[in-house]
Design a protein around this motif. Structure first.
Motif, mmCIF file in Angstrom:
data_model
loop_
_atom_site.group_PDB
_atom_site.id
_atom_site.type_symbol
_atom_site.label_atom_id
_atom_site.label_comp_id
_atom_site.label_asym_id
_atom_site.label_seq_id
_atom_site.Cartn_x
_atom_site.Cartn_y
_atom_site.Cartn_z
ATOM 1 N N VAL A 13 0.733 -1.180 0.181
ATOM 2 C CA VAL A 13 -0.137 -0.188 0.037
ATOM 3 C C VAL A 13 0.837 1.344 -0.095
ATOM 4 O O VAL A 13 0.694 2.073 -0.808
ATOM 5 C CB VAL A 13 -0.991 -0.101 1.222
ATOM 6 N N ARG A 14 1.941 1.429 0.790
ATOM 7 C CA ARG A 14 2.901 2.359 0.905
ATOM 8 C C ARG A 14 3.452 2.637 -0.620
ATOM 9 O O ARG A 14 3.643 3.689 -1.004
ATOM 10 C CB ARG A 14 3.959 2.020 1.765
ATOM 11 N N GLU A 15 3.704 1.572 -1.085
ATOM 12 C CA GLU A 15 4.328 1.829 -2.562
ATOM 13 C C GLU A 15 3.403 2.376 -3.489
ATOM 14 O O GLU A 15 3.857 3.203 -4.590
ATOM 15 C CB GLU A 15 5.077 0.224 -2.930
ATOM 16 N N ARG A 16 2.353 1.815 -3.381
ATOM 17 C CA ARG A 16 1.481 2.382 -4.439
ATOM 18 C C ARG A 16 0.929 3.674 -4.301
ATOM 19 O O ARG A 16 0.658 4.185 -5.389
ATOM 20 C CB ARG A 16 0.185 1.291 -4.490
ATOM 21 N N THR A 17 0.753 3.934 -2.706
ATOM 22 C CA THR A 17 -0.044 5.368 -2.569
ATOM 23 C C THR A 17 1.126 6.529 -2.344
ATOM 24 O O THR A 17 0.830 7.554 -2.506
ATOM 25 C CB THR A 17 -0.933 5.345 -1.566
ATOM 26 N N GLY A 18 2.210 5.948 -1.896
ATOM 27 C CA GLY A 18 3.252 6.734 -1.184
ATOM 28 C C GLY A 18 3.065 7.411 -0.007
ATOM 29 O O GLY A 18 3.559 8.287 0.720
ATOM 30 N N CYS A 19 1.730 6.725 0.698
ATOM 31 C CA CYS A 19 1.564 7.126 2.133
ATOM 32 C C CYS A 19 2.656 6.735 3.178
ATOM 33 O O CYS A 19 3.361 5.590 2.899
ATOM 34 C CB CYS A 19 0.299 6.200 2.592
ATOM 35 N N ALA A 20 2.836 7.427 3.983
ATOM 36 C CA ALA A 20 3.680 7.339 5.004
ATOM 37 C C ALA A 20 5.437 7.390 4.463
ATOM 38 O O ALA A 20 6.269 6.904 5.152
ATOM 39 C CB ALA A 20 3.663 6.088 5.742
ATOM 40 N N THR A 21 5.723 7.858 3.400
ATOM 41 C CA THR A 21 6.844 8.129 2.783
ATOM 42 C C THR A 21 7.588 9.179 3.028
ATOM 43 O O THR A 21 8.642 9.519 2.507
ATOM 44 C CB THR A 21 6.880 7.689 1.149
ATOM 45 N N GLN A 22 7.231 10.228 3.713
ATOM 46 C CA GLN A 22 7.751 11.390 3.949
ATOM 47 C C GLN A 22 7.834 11.441 5.422
ATOM 48 O O GLN A 22 8.914 10.965 5.983
ATOM 49 C CB GLN A 22 7.020 12.526 3.389
ATOM 50 N N CYS A 23 7.104 12.183 6.299
ATOM 51 C CA CYS A 23 7.367 12.449 7.676
ATOM 52 C C CYS A 23 6.930 10.932 8.490
ATOM 53 O O CYS A 23 7.367 10.952 9.636
ATOM 54 C CB CYS A 23 6.582 13.582 8.123
ATOM 55 N N GLY A 24 6.339 10.220 8.080
ATOM 56 C CA GLY A 24 5.538 9.037 8.675
ATOM 57 C C GLY A 24 4.915 8.962 9.824
ATOM 58 O O GLY A 24 4.345 7.923 10.361
ATOM 59 N N LYS A 25 4.148 10.263 10.128
ATOM 60 C CA LYS A 25 3.246 10.239 11.147
ATOM 61 C C LYS A 25 2.079 9.598 11.001
ATOM 62 O O LYS A 25 1.269 9.300 11.816
ATOM 63 C CB LYS A 25 2.908 11.909 11.198
ATOM 64 N N CYS A 26 1.694 9.469 9.761
ATOM 65 C CA CYS A 26 0.370 8.768 9.311
ATOM 66 C C CYS A 26 0.380 7.116 9.202
ATOM 67 O O CYS A 26 -0.421 6.693 8.928
ATOM 68 C CB CYS A 26 0.077 9.296 7.978
ATOM 69 N N ALA A 27 1.611 6.612 9.383
ATOM 70 C CA ALA A 27 1.767 5.232 9.302
ATOM 71 C C ALA A 27 0.888 4.244 10.146
ATOM 72 O O ALA A 27 0.363 3.478 9.488
ATOM 73 C CB ALA A 27 3.257 4.757 9.647
ATOM 74 N N CYS A 28 0.669 4.777 11.420
ATOM 75 C CA CYS A 28 -0.332 3.819 12.395
ATOM 76 C C CYS A 28 -1.918 3.950 11.667
ATOM 77 O O CYS A 28 -2.473 2.712 11.534
ATOM 78 C CB CYS A 28 -0.293 4.570 13.621
ATOM 79 N N MET A 29 -2.157 5.119 11.171
ATOM 80 C CA MET A 29 -3.521 5.247 10.683
ATOM 81 C C MET A 29 -3.376 4.402 9.349
ATOM 82 O O MET A 29 -4.564 3.587 8.993
ATOM 83 C CB MET A 29 -3.862 6.623 10.463
ATOM 84 N N GLY A 30 -2.335 4.486 8.498
ATOM 85 C CA GLY A 30 -2.539 3.926 7.230
ATOM 86 C C GLY A 30 -2.327 2.260 7.360
ATOM 87 O O GLY A 30 -3.337 1.780 6.614
ATOM 88 N N LYS A 31 -1.729 1.994 8.392
ATOM 89 C CA LYS A 31 -1.510 0.469 8.733
ATOM 90 C C LYS A 31 -3.049 -0.051 9.156
ATOM 91 O O LYS A 31 -3.275 -1.114 8.649
ATOM 92 C CB LYS A 31 -0.490 0.245 9.715
ATOM 93 N N ALA A 32 -3.645 0.600 9.927
ATOM 94 C CA ALA A 32 -4.934 0.433 10.613
ATOM 95 C C ALA A 32 -6.084 0.150 9.392
ATOM 96 O O ALA A 32 -6.971 -0.893 9.316
ATOM 97 C CB ALA A 32 -5.258 1.351 11.687
ATOM 98 N N ILE A 33 -5.979 1.115 8.642
ATOM 99 C CA ILE A 33 -6.879 1.021 7.424
ATOM 100 C C ILE A 33 -6.789 -0.174 6.320
ATOM 101 O O ILE A 33 -7.310 -0.785 6.103
ATOM 102 C CB ILE A 33 -6.794 2.522 6.805
ATOM 103 N N THR A 34 -5.530 -0.305 6.268
ATOM 104 C CA THR A 34 -4.957 -1.340 5.604
ATOM 105 C C THR A 34 -5.459 -2.640 5.933
ATOM 106 O O THR A 34 -6.068 -3.533 5.582
ATOM 107 C CB THR A 34 -3.246 -1.377 5.291
#
Ligand code: FES
Length: 56
Positions: free
Chosen positions: A28-49
């Motif tokens: 999901v990170r590779e496809r969307t770019g989510c959490a590839t900069q500051c990383g603060k969104c990683a927890c939320m992104g993981k939970a939604i995934t």
């Protein structure tokens, strides 16, 4: 809603990435770019995934 402000990734974009074949958070990170900069969104992104994968 926006999950990742740095990259402008919404919860919908994460769900769509899973619907289109992403099988884990890394993909999901590779496809969307989510959490590839500051990383603060990683927890939320993981939970939604995880939630989206569980519904399939
Ligand atoms: Fe997602 Fe910064 S908010 S990388």
């Amino acid at each position: 809603m926006y999950v990742c402000l740095c990259k402008g990734v919404s919860d919908r974009a994460i769900r769509q990435a899973v619907d289109e074949g992403a099988r884990n958070w890394r993909e999901v990170r590779e496809r969307t770019g989510c959490a590839t900069q500051c990383g603060k969104c990683a927890c939320m992104g993981k939970a939604i995934t995880r939630d989206t994968l569980a519904r399939q």
